[in-house]
Design a protein around this motif. Structure first.
Motif, PDB file in Angstrom:
ATOM      1  N   ALA A 189      -8.184  -5.229 -25.788  1.00  0.00           N
ATOM      2  CA  ALA A 189      -8.630  -5.856 -24.541  1.00  0.00           C
ATOM      3  C   ALA A 189      -7.438  -6.214 -23.653  1.00  0.00           C
ATOM      4  O   ALA A 189      -7.493  -6.049 -22.419  1.00  0.00           O
ATOM      5  CB  ALA A 189      -9.460  -7.103 -24.859  1.00  0.00           C
ATOM      6  N   ALA A 190      -6.341  -6.704 -24.266  1.00  0.00           N
ATOM      7  CA  ALA A 190      -5.144  -7.012 -23.473  1.00  0.00           C
ATOM      8  C   ALA A 190      -4.548  -5.742 -22.869  1.00  0.00           C
ATOM      9  O   ALA A 190      -4.109  -5.747 -21.707  1.00  0.00           O
ATOM     10  CB  ALA A 190      -4.124  -7.726 -24.357  1.00  0.00           C
ATOM     11  N   LEU A 191      -4.516  -4.641 -23.633  1.00  0.00           N
ATOM     12  CA  LEU A 191      -3.982  -3.384 -23.103  1.00  0.00           C
ATOM     13  C   LEU A 191      -4.798  -2.889 -21.917  1.00  0.00           C
ATOM     14  O   LEU A 191      -4.247  -2.417 -20.913  1.00  0.00           O
ATOM     15  CB  LEU A 191      -3.958  -2.318 -24.206  1.00  0.00           C
ATOM     16  N   ARG A 192      -6.103  -2.985 -22.036  1.00  0.00           N
ATOM     17  CA  ARG A 192      -6.949  -2.511 -20.927  1.00  0.00           C
ATOM     18  C   ARG A 192      -6.772  -3.372 -19.685  1.00  0.00           C
ATOM     19  O   ARG A 192      -6.909  -2.878 -18.570  1.00  0.00           O
ATOM     20  CB  ARG A 192      -8.407  -2.507 -21.378  1.00  0.00           C
TER      21      ARG A 192
ATOM     22  N   PRO B  55      -0.602  -0.731 -19.235  1.00  0.00           N
ATOM     23  CA  PRO B  55       0.819  -0.369 -19.320  1.00  0.00           C
ATOM     24  C   PRO B  55       1.055   1.067 -18.856  1.00  0.00           C
ATOM     25  O   PRO B  55       0.230   1.960 -19.082  1.00  0.00           O
ATOM     26  CB  PRO B  55       1.130  -0.527 -20.815  1.00  0.00           C
ATOM     27  N   ASP B  56       2.202   1.289 -18.223  1.00  0.00           N
ATOM     28  CA  ASP B  56       2.541   2.637 -17.754  1.00  0.00           C
ATOM     29  C   ASP B  56       2.746   3.591 -18.938  1.00  0.00           C
ATOM     30  O   ASP B  56       2.518   4.794 -18.801  1.00  0.00           O
ATOM     31  CB  ASP B  56       3.825   2.588 -16.916  1.00  0.00           C
TER      32      ASP B  56
ATOM     33  N   GLU C 133       8.147  -3.643 -24.004  1.00  0.00           N
ATOM     34  CA  GLU C 133       9.243  -2.764 -23.611  1.00  0.00           C
ATOM     35  C   GLU C 133       9.146  -2.582 -22.096  1.00  0.00           C
ATOM     36  O   GLU C 133       8.200  -1.972 -21.595  1.00  0.00           O
ATOM     37  CB  GLU C 133       9.125  -1.426 -24.329  1.00  0.00           C
ATOM     38  N   VAL C 134      10.128  -3.141 -21.371  1.00  0.00           N
ATOM     39  CA  VAL C 134      10.110  -3.142 -19.907  1.00  0.00           C
ATOM     40  C   VAL C 134      11.249  -2.253 -19.405  1.00  0.00           C
ATOM     41  O   VAL C 134      12.398  -2.367 -19.879  1.00  0.00           O
ATOM     42  CB  VAL C 134      10.256  -4.576 -19.364  1.00  0.00           C
TER      43      VAL C 134
ATOM     44  N   ARG D 243       5.618  -0.308 -23.481  1.00  0.00           N
ATOM     45  CA  ARG D 243       4.814  -0.524 -24.694  1.00  0.00           C
ATOM     46  C   ARG D 243       4.716  -2.013 -24.959  1.00  0.00           C
ATOM     47  O   ARG D 243       5.667  -2.760 -24.716  1.00  0.00           O
ATOM     48  CB  ARG D 243       5.441   0.177 -25.902  1.00  0.00           C
ATOM     49  N   LEU D 244       3.548  -2.433 -25.454  1.00  0.00           N
ATOM     50  CA  LEU D 244       3.324  -3.827 -25.818  1.00  0.00           C
ATOM     51  C   LEU D 244       3.128  -3.900 -27.323  1.00  0.00           C
ATOM     52  O   LEU D 244       2.267  -3.221 -27.888  1.00  0.00           O
ATOM     53  CB  LEU D 244       2.089  -4.388 -25.106  1.00  0.00           C
TER      54      LEU D 244
END
Length: 536
Positions: free
Chosen positions: A60-63, A67-68, A127-128, A139-140
């Motif tokens: 749910a957090a990813l959606r 993230p690119d 990862e920024v 990536r998270l």
């Protein structure tokens, strides 16, 4: 893992295992169809409900963050993973170490930090990459969600270098006329801008109310009333109604800046089949519903005359049998109040065979629930008496008891003090004149062949013996009064009779030392009708 010969999910070729943290194992993979671009795939162990719930919260957090670097996220039985592609740009640590940083990039980093904090993540969990003025989330990592205080402390340490060095401002072309409105509103705009900046950068912090166990709509109103935003994810929790909150993130009682996101996990379990409840009584209904994690709803009592349903039995149900329903949902019933308002009567059944009498009872809307045998000179298996009496008015569905004739046992004759008179002698017919065959003179005729005497036939007496009853009633035995009778040379008699109108399906009938004479047969009767038979 859905993995065959170095492949994940049947399509991603594993080239190396990179790391393993908590539920996640991170692999280096290549995509199918000849695409050689290196990717990373985070495979998750999700074998328990808690592990699956943790992955769904992460998904749910990813959606929400989009993230690119996220190429795909999959959640299905046997396959829970996220696929990541590389993103261009320099790592965040390199950007923070620069002596001069672009203003747009600095604003982008701060904005990304605020977005991650809404979902319980800090910059160090991501990862920024900085690509010129653009900030990208590559990536998270699936770390357990952090409290707002933990996120604030971690982000403060990460962003501390932004207070050092210089910021290269973005040049904005201005026309001469642009100075006029700026001068007119400089005082007010400066004040309002300062207040707005202060509110944006330092929003008020409020306590998050505890809404676990509340209906989702009520919980959302409580949170929005405190100034928080709300999103739902589906989950499953025991002893909760559909739509109730299973858990929340951040937890109730924690502190959170206003306008931040609170994620509610709402109870939405998989549907379950609705069992067949027709013709069951309420105790059986409750057991069947509890087994399927459903509950008893509205019970309405109606007449059972039209459906000929006995009192206390289910006539109909909603939802119908075979359909599906959510766990914890009610099943509504129509229950028979019996057939008492309708009456009937029986004619005189004496002299009828048992089968004919039983059919007459059935046509009258009654039930033969007990059969007695009585030694009589009447024809065997014919009705001697009945209860209720002939032409007596009774309620439809009432029980009927029949007494049927059993043949007398023929034993050896006994001497008595007074003997009956012998029968009158029968006068024998005179023998016909013998016919003398013609024979030649001097010869003597041969005598006739003697007639062999027929020996008298005797029937051996049936032997008396003792047998044991050991019988398990089948699961499909109908409801009603059950008797077990034995048939032998002495006729028929009841040898086992459990409590009247009880459920005996699956029960064991045992009795030792039953005396029988000659061949014996046990017969199981339900409501006076033969159900099955067996030999001892």
């Amino acid at each position: 893992m859905s993995r065959t010969e170095g492949r994940i999910d049947g399509k991603y070729e594993v080239t190396a295992e990179l790391a393993q943290t908590g539920q996640e194992t991170l692999y280096a993979v290549t995509a199918p169809r000849g695409d050689e671009t290196p990717r990373r795939l985070g495979w998750f162990s999700a074998t328990t409900p808690a592990e699956r719930q943790a992955f769904h919260t992460y998904r749910a957090a990813l959606r929400a963050l989009q993230p690119d670097g996220l190429e795909d996220v999959v959640a299905r039985p046997g396959a829970f993973y996220a696929l990541w592609r590389p993103v261009p740009g320099a790592p965040l640590d390199d950007f923070l170490a620069q002596p001069v940083r672009a203003e747009e990039a600095v604003e982008g980093v701060r904005t990304l930090a605020a977005r991650l904090a809404e979902h319980g993540y800090a910059l160090q969990d991501a990862e920024v990459s900085i690509d010129g003025p653009t900030v990208r989330l590559g990536r998270l990592a699936p770390v357990p969600p952090r409290t707002p205080d933990e996120v604030s402390a971690l982000n403060a340490r990460t962003l501390a270098p932004l207070g050092k060095g210089r910021v290269r401002r973005k040049r904005r072309p201005l026309s001469p006329l642009a100075f006029l409105p700026g001068l007119l509103f400089l005082g007010g705009a400066g004040y309002l801008g300062a207040e707005a900046a202060r509110t944006f950068l330092n929003p008020p912090v409020r306590e998050v109310p505890d809404v676990a166990g509340q209906p989702a709509e009520q919980a959302a109103r409580a949170l929005s009333g405190r100034g928080f935003r709300v999103q739902y994810v589906n989950g499953e929790g025991p002893n909760l109604d559909i739509g109730d909150v299973v858990s929340q993130n951040p937890a109730g009682g924690s502190n959170l800046p206003v306008d931040r996101l609170v994620t509610l996990t709402v109870n939405d379990p998989k549907p379950v089949p609705v069992p067949k409840l027709e013709e069951l009584n309420l105790d059986q209904v409750r057991a069947a519903l509890a087994e399927n994690r459903l509950k008893l709803g509205t019970v309405t009592t109606i007449s059972g005359a039209l459906t000929n349903t006995p009192k206390g039995r289910v006539i109909a149900q909603v939802p119908e049998a075979g359909s599906t329903s959510q766990r914890g949902q009610p099943v509504n019933l129509l229950i028979s109040d019996g057939l008492s308002f309708k009456q009937t009567w029986l004619p005189d059944l004496s002299g009828m065979t048992f089968d004919d009498a039983r059919e007459m009872v059935r046509k009258a809307g009654l039930v033969v629930n007990r059969v007695r045998t009585q030694t009589s000179d009447a024809r065997e298996n014919t009705v001697l008496t009945q209860d209720p009496k002939p032409y007596a008015k009774v309620d439809v569905g009432s029980p009927v008891t029949l007494t049927v004739a059993r043949a007398r046992v023929q034993g050896p004759s006994r001497a008595t003090s007074s003997l009956p008179l012998p029968p009158a002698p029968v006068q024998p017919e005179p023998d016909p004149e013998p016919t003398i065959p013609d024979v030649p003179a001097g010869e003597v005729p041969a005598p006739p062949d003697p007639v062999p005497a027929t020996p008298p036939t005797t029937t051996p007496a049936a032997e008396t013996r003792r047998v044991n009853l050991n019988y398990t009633f089948p699961s499909d035995l109908p409801s009603g009064t059950v008797d077990i009778v034995v048939r032998d040379a002495d006729g028929e008699r009841v040898v086992f009779n459990p409590a009247a109108t009880t459920e005996v399906a699956g029960a064991l009938a045992q009795q030792e030392g039953i005396s029988v004479r000659g061949d014996a047969l046990f017969v199981v009767r339900v409501n006076g009708q033969d159900f099955t038979s067996f030999t001892p």
